[in-house]
Motif scaffolding. Structure first.
Motif, PDB file in Angstrom:
ATOM      1  N   LEU A  13      37.463  34.958  35.436  1.00 40.01           N
ATOM      2  CA  LEU A  13      38.569  35.358  36.306  1.00 40.01           C
ATOM      3  C   LEU A  13      38.339  36.739  36.909  1.00 40.01           C
ATOM      4  O   LEU A  13      38.634  36.972  38.084  1.00 40.01           O
ATOM      5  CB  LEU A  13      39.888  35.350  35.523  1.00 40.01           C
ATOM      6  N   ILE A  14      37.793  37.649  36.143  1.00 41.65           N
ATOM      7  CA  ILE A  14      37.509  38.997  36.647  1.00 41.65           C
ATOM      8  C   ILE A  14      36.447  38.930  37.736  1.00 41.65           C
ATOM      9  O   ILE A  14      36.577  39.565  38.790  1.00 41.65           O
ATOM     10  CB  ILE A  14      37.079  39.921  35.487  1.00 41.65           C
ATOM     11  N   ILE A  15      35.391  38.147  37.507  1.00 40.62           N
ATOM     12  CA  ILE A  15      34.331  38.008  38.507  1.00 40.62           C
ATOM     13  C   ILE A  15      34.871  37.372  39.784  1.00 40.62           C
ATOM     14  O   ILE A  15      34.558  37.818  40.896  1.00 40.62           O
ATOM     15  CB  ILE A  15      33.155  37.194  37.930  1.00 40.62           C
ATOM     16  N   ALA A  16      35.712  36.360  39.652  1.00 39.94           N
ATOM     17  CA  ALA A  16      36.304  35.715  40.822  1.00 39.94           C
ATOM     18  C   ALA A  16      37.182  36.691  41.600  1.00 39.94           C
ATOM     19  O   ALA A  16      37.147  36.719  42.837  1.00 39.94           O
ATOM     20  CB  ALA A  16      37.114  34.498  40.392  1.00 39.94           C
ATOM     21  N   VAL A  19      34.921  39.095  43.568  1.00 40.15           N
ATOM     22  CA  VAL A  19      34.339  38.437  44.741  1.00 40.15           C
ATOM     23  C   VAL A  19      35.386  38.291  45.838  1.00 40.15           C
ATOM     24  O   VAL A  19      35.100  38.519  47.016  1.00 40.15           O
ATOM     25  CB  VAL A  19      33.725  37.073  44.354  1.00 40.15           C
ATOM     26  N   LEU A  20      36.599  37.935  45.472  1.00 37.63           N
ATOM     27  CA  LEU A  20      37.648  37.789  46.468  1.00 37.63           C
ATOM     28  C   LEU A  20      38.039  39.133  47.089  1.00 37.63           C
ATOM     29  O   LEU A  20      38.312  39.218  48.283  1.00 37.63           O
ATOM     30  CB  LEU A  20      38.881  37.126  45.851  1.00 37.63           C
ATOM     31  N   LEU A  21      38.060  40.178  46.289  1.00 37.94           N
ATOM     32  CA  LEU A  21      38.453  41.492  46.800  1.00 37.94           C
ATOM     33  C   LEU A  21      37.389  42.107  47.704  1.00 37.94           C
ATOM     34  O   LEU A  21      37.701  42.637  48.769  1.00 37.94           O
ATOM     35  CB  LEU A  21      38.747  42.450  45.647  1.00 37.94           C
ATOM     36  N   PHE A  22      36.153  42.066  47.304  1.00 39.83           N
ATOM     37  CA  PHE A  22      35.106  42.765  48.029  1.00 39.83           C
ATOM     38  C   PHE A  22      34.296  41.871  48.947  1.00 39.83           C
ATOM     39  O   PHE A  22      33.596  42.363  49.823  1.00 39.83           O
ATOM     40  CB  PHE A  22      34.166  43.474  47.045  1.00 39.83           C
ATOM     41  N   LYS A  26      29.486  42.238  50.580  1.00 41.76           N
ATOM     42  CA  LYS A  26      29.551  43.623  50.118  1.00 41.76           C
ATOM     43  C   LYS A  26      28.975  43.793  48.707  1.00 41.76           C
ATOM     44  O   LYS A  26      28.514  44.874  48.359  1.00 41.76           O
ATOM     45  CB  LYS A  26      31.013  44.073  50.142  1.00 41.76           C
ATOM     46  N   LEU A  27      28.987  42.757  47.884  1.00 39.62           N
ATOM     47  CA  LEU A  27      28.538  42.860  46.499  1.00 39.62           C
ATOM     48  C   LEU A  27      27.070  43.262  46.346  1.00 39.62           C
ATOM     49  O   LEU A  27      26.767  44.126  45.518  1.00 39.62           O
ATOM     50  CB  LEU A  27      28.821  41.558  45.755  1.00 39.62           C
TER      51      LEU A  27
END
Length: 65
Positions: A13-16, A19-22, A26-27
């Motif tokens: 969930l943190i990784i998802a 990815v959604l935020l940045f 950009k990653l």
């Protein structure tokens, strides 16, 4: 209470969320910048260790004084 704080699905969930935020474009740039920063920090820490003089033997005081 905090015994099972980070289970595998929490990490997913943190990784998802990241990815959604940045965004996926950009990653890689962020990871590259983090790698550069880590290399700079490592080289600076090594330079500080190299600059530190090794402990020199202390001169012995005169026994008669």
């Amino acid at each position: 209470m905090l015994r099972n704080a980070l289970e595998p699905w929490h990490l997913l969930l943190i990784i998802a969320a990241v990815v959604l935020l940045f965004g996926s474009k950009k990653l890689p740039e962020m990871a590259r910048g983090l790698g550069r920063s880590a290399r700079i920090l490592k080289s600076e820490a090594g330079a500080l260790k190299a600059d530190r003089p090794t402990e020199a033997p202390r001169p012995e005081s005169a026994a008669g004084q």
